[in-house]
Every structure is written in structure tokens, then in C-alpha cells.
Scaffold this motif. Structure first.
Motif, PDB file in Angstrom:
ATOM      1  N   ASN A 399      15.838  29.960 -14.221  1.00  0.00           N
ATOM      2  CA  ASN A 399      14.611  30.197 -14.972  1.00  0.00           C
ATOM      3  C   ASN A 399      13.547  30.822 -14.072  1.00  0.00           C
ATOM      4  O   ASN A 399      12.897  31.808 -14.436  1.00  0.00           O
ATOM      5  CB  ASN A 399      14.118  28.876 -15.557  1.00  0.00           C
ATOM      6  CG  ASN A 399      12.931  29.034 -16.481  1.00  0.00           C
ATOM      7  OD1 ASN A 399      11.884  29.539 -16.092  1.00  0.00           O
ATOM      8  ND2 ASN A 399      13.072  28.576 -17.702  1.00  0.00           N
ATOM      9  N   HIS A 400      13.376  30.261 -12.875  1.00  0.00           N
ATOM     10  CA  HIS A 400      12.328  30.756 -11.973  1.00  0.00           C
ATOM     11  C   HIS A 400      12.667  32.158 -11.455  1.00  0.00           C
ATOM     12  O   HIS A 400      11.776  33.022 -11.363  1.00  0.00           O
ATOM     13  CB  HIS A 400      12.162  29.796 -10.801  1.00  0.00           C
ATOM     14  CG  HIS A 400      10.925  30.062 -10.000  1.00  0.00           C
ATOM     15  ND1 HIS A 400       9.699  29.495 -10.310  1.00  0.00           N
ATOM     16  CD2 HIS A 400      10.704  30.876  -8.939  1.00  0.00           C
ATOM     17  CE1 HIS A 400       8.783  29.950  -9.457  1.00  0.00           C
ATOM     18  NE2 HIS A 400       9.372  30.771  -8.610  1.00  0.00           N
ATOM     19  N   LEU A 401      13.927  32.400 -11.128  1.00  0.00           N
ATOM     20  CA  LEU A 401      14.321  33.713 -10.613  1.00  0.00           C
ATOM     21  C   LEU A 401      14.125  34.801 -11.667  1.00  0.00           C
ATOM     22  O   LEU A 401      13.661  35.909 -11.354  1.00  0.00           O
ATOM     23  CB  LEU A 401      15.781  33.674 -10.155  1.00  0.00           C
ATOM     24  CG  LEU A 401      16.060  32.852  -8.892  1.00  0.00           C
ATOM     25  CD1 LEU A 401      17.561  32.715  -8.663  1.00  0.00           C
ATOM     26  CD2 LEU A 401      15.399  33.494  -7.675  1.00  0.00           C
ATOM     27  N   ILE A 402      14.458  34.492 -12.912  1.00  0.00           N
ATOM     28  CA  ILE A 402      14.293  35.486 -13.982  1.00  0.00           C
ATOM     29  C   ILE A 402      12.811  35.731 -14.255  1.00  0.00           C
ATOM     30  O   ILE A 402      12.382  36.870 -14.494  1.00  0.00           O
ATOM     31  CB  ILE A 402      15.052  35.038 -15.244  1.00  0.00           C
ATOM     32  CG1 ILE A 402      16.559  35.140 -14.996  1.00  0.00           C
ATOM     33  CG2 ILE A 402      14.664  35.888 -16.449  1.00  0.00           C
ATOM     34  CD1 ILE A 402      17.419  34.586 -16.089  1.00  0.00           C
ATOM     35  N   ARG A 403      12.011  34.668 -14.220  1.00  0.00           N
ATOM     36  CA  ARG A 403      10.553  34.847 -14.354  1.00  0.00           C
ATOM     37  C   ARG A 403      10.026  35.781 -13.272  1.00  0.00           C
ATOM     38  O   ARG A 403       9.176  36.645 -13.525  1.00  0.00           O
ATOM     39  CB  ARG A 403       9.849  33.501 -14.254  1.00  0.00           C
ATOM     40  CG  ARG A 403       9.876  32.665 -15.520  1.00  0.00           C
ATOM     41  CD  ARG A 403       9.253  31.302 -15.300  1.00  0.00           C
ATOM     42  NE  ARG A 403       9.153  30.548 -16.540  1.00  0.00           N
ATOM     43  CZ  ARG A 403       8.099  30.578 -17.344  1.00  0.00           C
ATOM     44  NH1 ARG A 403       7.043  31.308 -17.032  1.00  0.00           N
ATOM     45  NH2 ARG A 403       8.083  29.880 -18.461  1.00  0.00           N
TER      46      ARG A 403
END
Length: 674
Positions: A399-403
């Protein structure tokens, strides 16, 4: 709530339906004329409403009913798909999620004004609808219908129970008669003011082994419940004849001009999809039961291994004894069977990454809209399977990497046009298996990482001295995983505080994985995550310290050395350092850390393992290295007590217990880090 068992079944089912709703709506925004997809979304909403009604959660029933009305108008072409509509429907899905969470936590749903606001917005979409002329004549509402349920020849094996259907039918009108002349036939007379579509909706999920006919009593017009058209009696006779000829019903309807080729192909694709979904059978199993099964099979493998070792010792003692040979052969066969069983049980816990990956379509869509960017998320390798426990803990890092890709990586449409790029950016999410590992790649075609900004942020945080010219490219890129490092020009709700990437790496390493990064300015950035297939088994190196046998995760070991006296240095305030080909790493004496008694206190007489933890290296001194072993992990906190620096335990082939080292915690304990 009416029944605990019903509620639990509903909670299990609604999770899947919510995902189907969310994924379907995001896809529908890109393909607004895909009526097969609209029907699929409608069925998901209808399932949620029906399940909520059965379980007694009527707030969900009332709320989803409005969603269902909109979807029904879409599939009957009385409404068109708009971006505003998709946004409101997605907000409604969020409300359903919230209601589901309330049920999970306290078995009830509270009245919430925000729910009513979103429901009112949905009703406005219905009130402001633009009527569209339909290609098919509208079916008049009749007051009385005959509904015929007929099992096909093989249908008896279904153990079909019509009572739930009859109960559903009674909710939309008055049932005046139910006749059951034989075990394969039911005739139901219904009086209702509801339209024919309301009756057909009840039978959306009925097996193809059950024939359903809805007949208007006054008009003799028979309407197949799964068709979109009204058939006359002549056509029905031809349908019956088709059962004894080579012609299919669809071909007859096409010849008579009752349907178009597009309608026929759409219906055929739905049938294929339905049959494929029914080709494999599934059951729901509590993950706690699976975990217990994995542990028991692990115990079995360990027990058989112990017996095998004892049998070999017997054979060595009685080498000429034929009985001992037979015993060893039998136990070796049992050992192979137990290991095959363990492998199959581990496979039961494996699930495709598709379910997790698909959630990010909504995430990318919402953030891109908020930032005024155009972004497509492209996925591949979604059939790749990973341990369920790993997938659950992987969701937050992904989730954080895609954000980050959406916020920092992809440029605005104006910037992309200026750089000669397509104004729509792309994020790629890929999974693949390589050996005993799963590799997940998250990449974008954005602006890449500005090395100068990273070095400047690192210098301000006291992580490096100077402009970073002394660092390699890989060292500079890995600085983004340090706390407080951010290249964002301003702080937003999404990012800019330098919090997150350090947590991403720590979470991945907690899964016994690692993360690499590569980036080309102007071309994009790629994060590569390496993960073990499962957390239940670890590839480890057995080491000896005094009389203790310990297990070191193989993934953390860079190399093993026996240093010379000249390679050992003591620096005030930093302790002992070991020179490994020109680079000095701090030395940790394992026997001192855990207060083990040992005769090996000189590093030049012992062995030193070079380990990696969160991108940093240090050396661990042990007496001896015994060899590699695939170990089944046992949790200490459940069976004994939690020991800092120890992640678990495993049972060796001789029955002894070996503690598994937690390298990250070990480093923090040794160097007094929090």
C-alpha cells in the motif's frame, strides 16, 4: 442480529462481495458499456442485500437497496455510467465496509448521519436520471404469475431445497398456491405488484440444473427467468424441440430475430464463466485450524526424523541384521510420505496474490483523482501463490509503495506532455516465483528518484557528511529507507513527513524478506521485494555455542569467515571491529549476549558470520557451523515465554530444541538500539 451462525456466514460472504463490488466499479469506470460487468456488480450487491436480510441486518438491506436500484437502471439502460456515479457508488461501498466492521466488532450497526448523506446522494442520481430509449419493449407489470421450478434429469443429486426460494418469493407478493406433484417439480402461484424483474432477480444464482419458467397467468406469456426477452408460445415449443435436436435455444432465437448476435455471445460468455466457477469445489476453513494442522504435521515430520535417526543407529550396531535393514527401509518410506504430507498441507495455506493486488486498483484511482493525475495500474502474475499469513502482512508495505509511486513517481499530465510522455502514467505490479522465493515488483514510468534531494535530506538528518559523493548509487537510493528521509517538496495528507519507507523495509524484513530499489531519472523507479513462500518453515544454518545449538536464518547470512589476529580491532566507544576485505564491521559475541558457557572466546579460533540487518552489516561470533536445515518454526510466546532476540524454536532431528535467532532484534540488543 438473528443468529450467530447466520451472522458468521454473512460476514465471510460479504467480504468477497465487497471486493467484487469495488473491483467491478473501478473496471466499469474504464468500460462503461460492459453490461456483463454491470450484471456482475448487480449480483454482488443483490447477494449482500439478501445475506444481510437473512442475518437480520436491515440497515444494510435498506442502504444496499438504493445501490441496487442504480445498478438495475444501468443494466436496463435507463441510466448511463458517469464518473460522479462511480465515485458515489464507491463511497457507498465504503459505508458497507464500515457496517461490516461494526458487525465484526460489536454484532450491531449504529445509526450514522454520514450513511444517510451518502444514501441521499445515491437517490439524487436516480431522481436526475436521463431516460434512455430501450431497444427492447418494456414488460408490463402483471398481478399474477405461475412460477415453475423443474429439476433436470441429473438434478436430484443436488438435494435441492425450494423453501428458501419460496420464502424469498413471498417477500415480493402473496403466494396463493404451491403444488409439488413429484420430487422434481414445483408450481408456485404468486400475486404481486412488483415488476417481472423483481421475480427474476430471486433466481440469479440458481444452478443450470434447474429449469425456471415464469408465466403470466392472464396473458399466457412465458418468460424464462434468466433471459432478457419475452418469448411467445411458438418459440417455447421450438425450445422444447431443441432439446431433442442439434440446434441450441440461442440459435433458434437468433434465427427468429428475437435476439442479436451480441446478446447471444454475451449470454454464452456468462454460461462459460458460470460453468468454470462451478468446475472446482471449495470449502471455507478457519485459518486457526489450518495453523494447527501445519503444526501437527511439522511434529509428525520431526518425530519420523527422530525415529529414522534411531533406526540408522540400530543398523550401524547390527549391520548384518536383515531385520534392521527392513526397519530402516520402512522408516525411510514413512519419512518420505510424511514430508510429502507436509508439502501438501503447506500448499493448502497458499492463496493467489490476485485478491490483494486487485484492492490497489481503487487506491490508485482515488489518489490519482485527488492529485489530478491520470494513472493506470497494470498487473501480471496474479495467479502466483503465497502463504496466507505472508499476504496479510504484506498488504501495508505494498500500500505504501504504491502510494509513493502515485504521489512521488508519476508526474502530472502537463509535466508528462512536456517531457514527451503519454499523459497517462503507468504503475506495474508484478508477482513471480523463483525457486523457493516469491518476487514482487512495483514499478512506475515516472520521473525517477532525484539523488541530490536524497543526499540533502540525509545530510540534514545527520545520516551522511558532505554532498554524498563518496557514496555508491545503491547506497544513496537505500537512504530513502532511513527514518525522516523524504524528497517531497511539501507535506500533504499522502506523504512528505519521511515516515513510512523505514517501516516498509522493517515489515518486509520481519517477513524474512528483503527489498531492493533501482531508479533511472526520467524513466521511473522499481522496488523489488523478495519473500519466502511461507513463514511456517525457515531455511536456517545450525551453529554451536558451548553446548547450545542455535539456528540462524540463512537469508541474513552474507558469508562466514575465520578472522586473523590483525583483522580484529578494538575502538573506544565502538567495541570490537572485524576487517572484512577492507570494511570494518562491529563484532557481537553471542556467548556473552546470552550468557552461554564456551571455550571459544578468541575470534581467531572461532567462526564469524557476517550478517545483514535492515541494510546494515555486523559480525556474529559462534563456536562452529554445523550445516543447513529446513526448520519448522514453533512460537515461543505461545508455548513458553517471549525471549528478546529469539523469534522461535525448532526441533532438531535428534529431538533437541534449537532456538531461532531474530537477527534484527539481536542487532538492536547488541548495540543498545530501541
Amino acid at each position: 442480529m438473528l443468529d450467530n451462525k447466520l451472522a458468521n456466514m454473512f460476514l465471510m460472504e460479504i467480504e468477497e462481495m465487497i471486493v467484487e463490488l469495488e473491483e467491478g466499479l473501478v473496471s466499469l469506470e474504464k468500460n462503461p458499456l460492459n453490461y456483463g460487468l454491470i450484471n456482475q456488480i448487480f449480483r454482488a450487491a443483490h447477494t449482500i442485500k439478501g445475506g444481510a436480510g437473512m442475518a437480520g441486518y436491515f440497515l444494510i438491506v435498506d442502504f444496499v437497496h438504493v445501490m441496487e436500484d442504480i445498478l438495475d437502471k444501468l443494466r436496463s439502460k435507463k441510466l448511463t455510467v458517469t464518473k460522479e456515479m462511480i465515485s458515489e457508488l464507491l463511497k457507498a461501498v465504503d459505508v458497507v465496509k464500515q457496517m461490516k466492521n461494526e458487525i465484526s466488532s460489536k454484532d450491531s450497526i449504529d445509526e450514522n448521519p454520514s450513511y444517510q448523506i451518502i444514501q441521499d446522494n445515491l437517490k439524487k442520481l436516480l431522481q436526475n436520471k436521463e431516460e434512455i430509449k430501450e431497444s427492447l419493449p418494456e414488460i408490463l407489470v402483471e398481478k399474477q404469475y405461475e412460477i415453475i421450478l423443474k429439476l433436470k434429469p441429473d438434478g436430484l443429486k443436488l438435494n435441492f431445497d425450494p423453501n428458501p426460494l419460496i420464502e424469498e418469493i413471498s417477500k415480493i407478493g402473496k403466494i396463493t398456491s404451491v403444488i409439488n406433484p413429484d420430487p422434481t417439480l414445483w408450481n408456485i402461484l404468486l400475486k404481486t405488484k412488483e415488476p417481472i424483474s423483481a421475480i427474476k432477480n430471486i433466481f440469479l444464482f440458481i444452478s443450470d440444473d434447474i429449469s425456471i419458467t415464469i408465466q403470466e397467468i392472464s396473458g399466457n406469456a412465458v418468460i424464462p427467468a434468466k433471459a432478457e426477452i419475452q418469448s411467445d408460445s411458438t418459440t417455447l415449443e421450438k425450445k422444447a424441440e431443441a432439446n431433442f435436436s442439434d440446434k441450441k435455444i440461442g440459435e433458434i432465437l437468433l434465427e427468429e430475430g428475437k435476439i442479436t448476435e451480441d446478446v447471444l455471445q454475451d449470454a454464452l460468455s456468462k454460461q462459460v464463466s458460470f460453468r468454470e466457477s462451478k468446475s472446482s469445489s471449495f470449502i471455507r476453513v478457519d485459518t486457526e485450524k489450518l495453523d494447527k494442522l501445519v503444526n501437527l504435521v511439522g511434529e509428525l515430520v520431526t518425530g519420523v526424523s527422530q525415529i529414522s535417526g534411531a533406526a540408522h543407529r540400530v543398523k550401524e550396531k547390527y549391520i548384518a541384521d536383515t531385520d534392521s535393514d527392513d526397519l530402516v527401509t520402512s522408516i525411510e518410506s514413512l519419512d518420505q510420505i510424511s514430508r510429502d504430507l507436509q508439502e501438501q498441507v503447506m500448499l493448502v495455506r497458499m492463496v493467489p496474490v490476485e485478491f490483494t493486488f486487485n484492492r490497489f486498483q481503487r487506491l490508485v484511482r482515488d489518489i490519482a483523482n485527488e492529485l489530478g493525475k491520470k494513472i493506470n495500474l497494470e498487473m501480471s502474475g496474479t495467479e502466483t501463490e503465497l502463504d496466507k499469513n505472508v499476504i496479510e502482512r504484506l498488504s501495508d508495505p505494498l500500500n505504501h509503495l504504491i502510494r509513493n509511486c502515485v504521489d512521488h513517481g508519476i508526474e502530472t499530465p502537463e509535466e508528462r506532455r512536456r517531457f514527451g510522455k503519454d499523459e497517462t502514467g503507468k504503475i506495474f505490479l508484478k508477482a513471480m516465483q523463483k525457486g523457493g522465493n516469491i518476487i514482487i515488483e512495483i514499478s512506475d514510468d515516472g520521473k525517477g528518484i532525484n539523488r541530490a534531494k536524497i543526499c540533502e535530506a540525509a545530510r540534514k538528518n545527520g545520516l551522511i557528511a558532505g554532498d554524498g559523493s563518496q557514496l555508491t548509487d545503491n547506497q544513496i537510493l537505500n537512504l530513502i529507507f532511513e527514518p525522516g528521509i523524504s524528497t517531497a517538496e511539501k507535506i500533504t495528507d499522502l506523504s512528505g513527513r519521511g515516515v513510512g519507507m523505514d517501516v516498509v523495509r522493517r515489515n518486509i524484513e520481519d517477513l524474512r524478506g528483503r527489498i531492493d530499489i533501482s531508479s533511472i531519472v526520467g524513466k521511473g523507479t522499481t522496488f523489488t521485494i523478495w519473500l519466502p513462500l511461507t513463514l511456517a518453515i525457515i531455511d536456517g544454518m545450525n551453529v554451536q555455542v558451548g553446548t547450545e545449538i542455535l539456528t540462524v536464518p540463512l537469508l541474513s547470512i552474507i558469508e562466514q569467515i575465520r578472522p586473523k589476529k590483525k583483522d580484529i580491532k578494538t575502538v573506544e566507544g565502538k567495541g570490537e571491529l572485524v576487517n572484512v576485505r577492507g570494511t570494518y564491521f562491529p563484532l557481537v559475541r553471542l556467548h556473552e549476549l546470552f550468557h552461554f558457557q564456551t571455550d571459544y572466546i578468541d575470534p581467531t579460533k572461532a567462526l564469524v558470520l557476517v550478517l545483514e540487518s535492515e541494510g546494515r552489516h555486523f559480525c556474529l561470533m559462534v563456536d562452529n557451523v554445523l550445516g543447513e536445515q529446513q526448520a519448522v518454526i514453533k512460537a515461543l510466546d505461545k508455548n513458553f515465554i517471549k525471549i528478546d532476540g529469539i523469534s522461535g524454536a525448532t526441533i532438531l532431528g535428534d529431538g533437541k530444541i534449537s532456538l531461532i535467532l531474530d537477527i534484527h532484534r539481536l542487532e538492536k540488543i547488541a548495540f543498545n538500539k530501541t
